[in-house]
Motif scaffolding. Structure first.
Motif, PDB file in Angstrom:
ATOM      1  N   TYR A 141       0.859  -1.180   0.000  1.00 17.92           N
ATOM      2  CA  TYR A 141       0.000   0.000   0.000  1.00 17.92           C
ATOM      3  C   TYR A 141       0.897   1.231   0.000  1.00 17.92           C
ATOM      4  O   TYR A 141       1.893   1.293   0.718  1.00 17.92           O
ATOM      5  CB  TYR A 141      -0.906  -0.043   1.233  1.00 17.92           C
ATOM      6  N   VAL A 142       0.572   2.236  -0.786  1.00 18.03           N
ATOM      7  CA  VAL A 142       1.430   3.393  -0.987  1.00 18.03           C
ATOM      8  C   VAL A 142       1.668   4.162   0.311  1.00 18.03           C
ATOM      9  O   VAL A 142       2.792   4.558   0.612  1.00 18.03           O
ATOM     10  CB  VAL A 142       0.826   4.334  -2.059  1.00 18.03           C
ATOM     11  N   ARG A 143       0.651   4.364   1.096  1.00 23.22           N
ATOM     12  CA  ARG A 143       0.787   5.160   2.317  1.00 23.22           C
ATOM     13  C   ARG A 143       1.455   4.398   3.456  1.00 23.22           C
ATOM     14  O   ARG A 143       1.994   5.009   4.371  1.00 23.22           O
ATOM     15  CB  ARG A 143      -0.572   5.656   2.765  1.00 23.22           C
ATOM     16  N   ASP A 144       1.381   3.082   3.431  1.00 23.30           N
ATOM     17  CA  ASP A 144       2.000   2.242   4.460  1.00 23.30           C
ATOM     18  C   ASP A 144       2.547   0.998   3.784  1.00 23.30           C
ATOM     19  O   ASP A 144       1.821   0.040   3.551  1.00 23.30           O
ATOM     20  CB  ASP A 144       0.968   1.876   5.536  1.00 23.30           C
ATOM     21  N   GLU A 145       3.837   1.003   3.448  1.00 23.38           N
ATOM     22  CA  GLU A 145       4.413  -0.082   2.656  1.00 23.38           C
ATOM     23  C   GLU A 145       4.514  -1.400   3.408  1.00 23.38           C
ATOM     24  O   GLU A 145       4.796  -2.424   2.823  1.00 23.38           O
ATOM     25  CB  GLU A 145       5.770   0.340   2.118  1.00 23.38           C
ATOM     26  N   MET A 160      -5.269  -3.690   3.482  1.00 17.98           N
ATOM     27  CA  MET A 160      -5.913  -2.388   3.579  1.00 17.98           C
ATOM     28  C   MET A 160      -7.395  -2.505   3.260  1.00 17.98           C
ATOM     29  O   MET A 160      -8.230  -1.938   3.966  1.00 17.98           O
ATOM     30  CB  MET A 160      -5.238  -1.396   2.632  1.00 17.98           C
ATOM     31  N   GLN A 202       1.956  -2.715   4.769  1.00 18.76           N
ATOM     32  CA  GLN A 202       0.629  -3.301   4.593  1.00 18.76           C
ATOM     33  C   GLN A 202       0.372  -3.530   3.098  1.00 18.76           C
ATOM     34  O   GLN A 202       0.747  -2.716   2.266  1.00 18.76           O
ATOM     35  CB  GLN A 202      -0.423  -2.341   5.161  1.00 18.76           C
TER      36      GLN A 202
END
Length: 70
Positions: free
Chosen positions: A44-48, A55, A50
């Motif tokens: 996931y871009v905002r939290d790599e 997400m 995850q």
């Protein structure tokens, strides 16, 4: 997918890896290949840390349906 597995096995042979370990090495490299190409396995871009699937799973539990009057 079979062609990619054959390519990965050939790369491992060219690197001098033993024939007995080619199946396991191919599996590990194919897992990396899938993570790069399958959307749900990508970071996931905002939290790599995850994945997209993680997400989406946490997002689904955030919404509730409310019915007013029936």
């Amino acid at each position: 997918m079979a062609a990619e597995r054959a390519t990965v096995a050939e790369i491992s042979r060219n690197e001098g890896k033993p024939e007995a370990a080619l199946d396991e090495l191919s599996t590990v490299r194919m897992n990396g290949w899938f993570k790069d190409r399958v959307l749900l396995d990508q970071a996931y871009v905002r939290d790599e840390k995850q994945t997209i699937a993680g997400m989406l799973g946490s997002l689904a539990s955030c919404f509730a349906q409310v019915v007013i009057g029936a």
